[in-house]
Write a protein that holds these residues in place. Structure first.
Motif, PDB file in Angstrom:
ATOM      1  N   SER A  86       0.826  -1.210   0.000  1.00 56.16           N
ATOM      2  CA  SER A  86       0.000   0.000   0.000  1.00 56.16           C
ATOM      3  C   SER A  86       0.859   1.258   0.000  1.00 56.16           C
ATOM      4  O   SER A  86       0.469   2.264  -0.585  1.00 56.16           O
ATOM      5  CB  SER A  86      -0.976   0.001   1.173  1.00 56.16           C
ATOM      6  N   LEU A 146       0.447   4.001  -2.775  1.00 57.66           N
ATOM      7  CA  LEU A 146       0.144   5.380  -2.405  1.00 57.66           C
ATOM      8  C   LEU A 146       1.105   6.348  -3.056  1.00 57.66           C
ATOM      9  O   LEU A 146       0.697   7.338  -3.652  1.00 57.66           O
ATOM     10  CB  LEU A 146       0.238   5.531  -0.887  1.00 57.66           C
ATOM     11  N   GLU A 206       0.563   6.392  -6.882  1.00 59.82           N
ATOM     12  CA  GLU A 206      -0.734   6.974  -7.218  1.00 59.82           C
ATOM     13  C   GLU A 206      -0.759   8.479  -6.976  1.00 59.82           C
ATOM     14  O   GLU A 206      -1.341   9.227  -7.760  1.00 59.82           O
ATOM     15  CB  GLU A 206      -1.842   6.321  -6.390  1.00 59.82           C
ATOM     16  N   TRP A 264      -6.677   2.163  -8.636  1.00 61.86           N
ATOM     17  CA  TRP A 264      -7.017   3.214  -7.673  1.00 61.86           C
ATOM     18  C   TRP A 264      -6.440   4.584  -7.958  1.00 61.86           C
ATOM     19  O   TRP A 264      -6.784   5.541  -7.264  1.00 61.86           O
ATOM     20  CB  TRP A 264      -6.642   2.779  -6.248  1.00 61.86           C
ATOM     21  N   THR A 287      -7.196   9.040  -6.200  1.00 58.74           N
ATOM     22  CA  THR A 287      -6.331  10.143  -5.768  1.00 58.74           C
ATOM     23  C   THR A 287      -6.400  11.298  -6.758  1.00 58.74           C
ATOM     24  O   THR A 287      -6.412  12.455  -6.367  1.00 58.74           O
ATOM     25  CB  THR A 287      -4.876   9.681  -5.612  1.00 58.74           C
ATOM     26  N   ARG A 345      -7.481   5.544   0.982  1.00 55.70           N
ATOM     27  CA  ARG A 345      -6.709   4.640   0.134  1.00 55.70           C
ATOM     28  C   ARG A 345      -6.081   3.509   0.960  1.00 55.70           C
ATOM     29  O   ARG A 345      -6.029   2.357   0.522  1.00 55.70           O
ATOM     30  CB  ARG A 345      -5.637   5.426  -0.605  1.00 55.70           C
TER      31      ARG A 345
END
Lengths: 298, 288
Positions: free
Chosen positions: A83, A87, A90, A175, A179, A228
């Motif tokens: 993740s 993150l 993204e 994803w 964002t 997220r």
């Protein structure tokens, strides 16, 4: 207003209206949560042939066992690092696209919906999608071959080190629109007069983004981060489809670990302890999210 | 043309090129899937892969709908029933979740029932990873015999989209001007009438947005379908995973065709409400 409701002497209408919601929440959330706590404190497996309310009470034994389990700890660490990578990437992509798109761009109206298509696609289809492009004879290997100018034919999904890459990439692909959307709406809402004023005062581009845009976006960035992270804890579909946690346990995430031990090995108590640990972590994150949301609202 | 003007134009041109390139490459996986879905079997695994099918065929789509007598006939018959299953489960649970959500959000928006604690208990379920809740849910469902049934799956879907429903609708309802409600109260309308005759027409668009958003969530769901109803109710996502497993791992053509078919409805819904997607995914934390 409240007098008007109470006057009738019956159950107030606002309570009646909220009742169906509360019933659903009770049956699907509160009861299962209580069951999770109970399971995690007893030693219960369907194969034992004992009902769960008669199982032996073992207190925190399951928690100690699962925290000592190397596989569980590794799955947690892996989920966190997946993740974090997601993150980072993204945010970079999202911020880049968002800041360009806020400018004067031709075809903005078409680009905007096109860019967020991935978030609308079923995760299982995304898994399928990445299975296709990362297959041994697929375009990714072809492109790498052309760049390296040699034959490159990795079988991504069975490689102990590379197998995680398609999974991370598919997560990012799924994803990044979130964002992007969040940052975009944040950037759009910054008033242009403020930016113009700063420009007249001679602010450089760097000062503009660091001194004016960033502080305004801070709240929104927190929301994006927390939401997220919550989604990252749920990574399951793609792993289940692409690698089944393999090769070995190299791509196991938390959700997949719980699935494997719960459904394949039926170790209900053991998994419940794990689930409760995850719920606890989520709760912590969630209260953070709520706080930032409340701050944002004010 | 001045120097700075020139610089500005170059920068703008670069920004355009960059953005178009990024968009194209981000859409590449979808493009690839679309192309593969039209490839004939001998093109599925050739190397180097063909980017655009040399002899486009719709046989993959035919396979998806009618199945074939080949070696996959045992594990795969047709996607028609899963498609209908998905549509039925998704639509039913969405409608119920919307009705419950309308009532709940009206209560929350108009009377602030229960304060922030109620709100908290409503958002919480969605914050948990579903996998952590599924095992107790499954045991609970076994007790009430809801495993592998339509209504079992529908109830779960209602429960896990309800937070979105309530919070999104609440956001839309909070925007209803007070004057309308006050006037209606003076006219002697009951709360139910105010909701039905005044508020719902005002938030019509919000209602539509929320409905489509929930449809997307329900349509794309996989985890609950896999664990709670895989033997009784086969949804489209399960079919795709099934077509995927075992020997069919390199059955690229039909896989892509089914993938495209499974994604089309959600993409259509999504394009319709693309301005509100961020609002939905952040539970209304982000203003519209």
């Amino acid at each position: 207003m409240s007098e008007r409701i109470k006057r009738k002497g019956k159950i107030p209408v606002n309570i009646i209206m909220l009742l169906p919601t509360n019933i659903i929440i009770l049956f699907l959330i509160i009861i299962p949560t209580i069951l999770v706590i109970w399971f995690s404190l007893v030693n219960f497996q369907p194969t034992f042939g004992i009902n769960f309310w008669q199982s032996k009470f073992v207190f925190l034994d399951n928690y100690f066992k699962i925290l000592m389990d190397d596989e569980f700890v590794k799955a947690v660490i892996r989920t966190v690092y997946i993740s974090l990578i997601c993150l980072g990437v993204e945010f970079t992509i999202g911020l880049l696209i968002a800041s360009i798109l806020t400018g004067n761009i031709h075809g903005k109206k078409i680009l905007y919906p096109l860019l967020i298509i991935p978030i609308m696609i079923p995760p299982i289809v995304i898994g399928n999608n990445f299975w296709l492009i990362f297959s041994a004879n697929g375009p990714v290997n072809q492109i790498i071959s052309i760049i390296l100018n040699t034959e490159f034919k990795a079988s991504w999904f069975s490689h102990p080190k590379y197998a995680i890459i398609p999974i991370i990439l598919s997560e990012i692909w799924h994803w990044y629109p979130l964002t992007f959307l969040i940052l975009f709406s944040g950037l759009v809402n910054i008033s242009t007069s403020e930016i113009r004023a700063a420009k007249i005062l001679g602010a450089t581009e760097w000062q503009l983004s660091w001194r004016i845009k960033f502080p305004k976006l801070k709240g929104i960035i927190t929301i994006a981060l927390v939401i997220r992270m919550m989604e990252a804890l749920k990574v399951f579909d793609v792993v289940h489809l692409l690698t089944h946690g393999g090769p070995g346990t190299r791509t196991q995430t938390i959700s997949f670990y719980l699935f494997k031990y719960g459904f394949k090995y039926s170790r209900i108590s053991y998994v419940s302890a794990g689930a409760w640990i995850i719920l606890f972590i989520s709760l912590l994150g969630f209260s953070l999210a709520l706080r930032s949301v409340l701050v944002e609202r004010k | 043309m001045s120097d700075s003007m020139m610089k500005y134009n170059v920068r703008k041109g670069l920004a355009h090129i960059f953005l178009y390139a990024v968009t194209a490459s981000l859409l590449f996986p979808l493009f690839w899937m679309l192309m593969t879905s039209f490839k004939s079997p001998n093109e599925w695994v050739t190397y180097p892969p063909t980017w655009i099918p040399t002899e486009p065929t719709i046989s993959n789509y035919r396979f998806i709908f009618f199945g074939s007598a080949g070696r996959f006939a045992r594990t795969y018959s047709s996607a028609v029933i899963p498609y209908l299953n998905t549509a039925f489960v998704a639509v039913t649970s969405t409608l119920v979740a919307i009705v419950i959500g309308v009532l709940g959000s009206y209560s929350l928006s108009r009377f602030k029932t229960g304060g922030s604690l109620t709100l908290l208990s409503i958002i919480m379920p969605r914050m948990f990873p579903p996998m952590a809740m599924i095992i107790p849910l499954m045991i609970f469902f076994q007790l009430i015999r809801a495993i592998d049934t339509y209504w079992g799956l529908i109830i779960v879907y209602i429960g896990f989209t309800l937070p979105y429903s309530v919070l999104m609708l609440k956001g839309f309802m909070d925007g209803v001007p007070k004057e309308f409600t006050e006037a209606a109260m003076l006219d002697g309308l009951s709360e139910w009438q105010i909701l039905y005759k005044i508020w719902l027409p005002i938030i019509k668009n919000g209602l539509m947005t929320t409905t489509l958003f929930l449809l997307i969530l329900n349509w794309t769901e996989y985890t609950f379908a896999l664990t709670l109803s895989s033997r009784g109710v086969e949804t489209i996502t399960l079919t795709l995973a099934k077509l995927f497993s075992n020997e069919a791992g390199t059955y690229y053509g039909p896989q892509s065709a089914l993938g495209i078919l499974a994604a089309i409805p959600t993409i259509i819904f999504g394009i319709f409400i693309h301005k509100h997607l961020a609002y939905g995914f952040t539970f209304g934390a982000l203003k519209r």
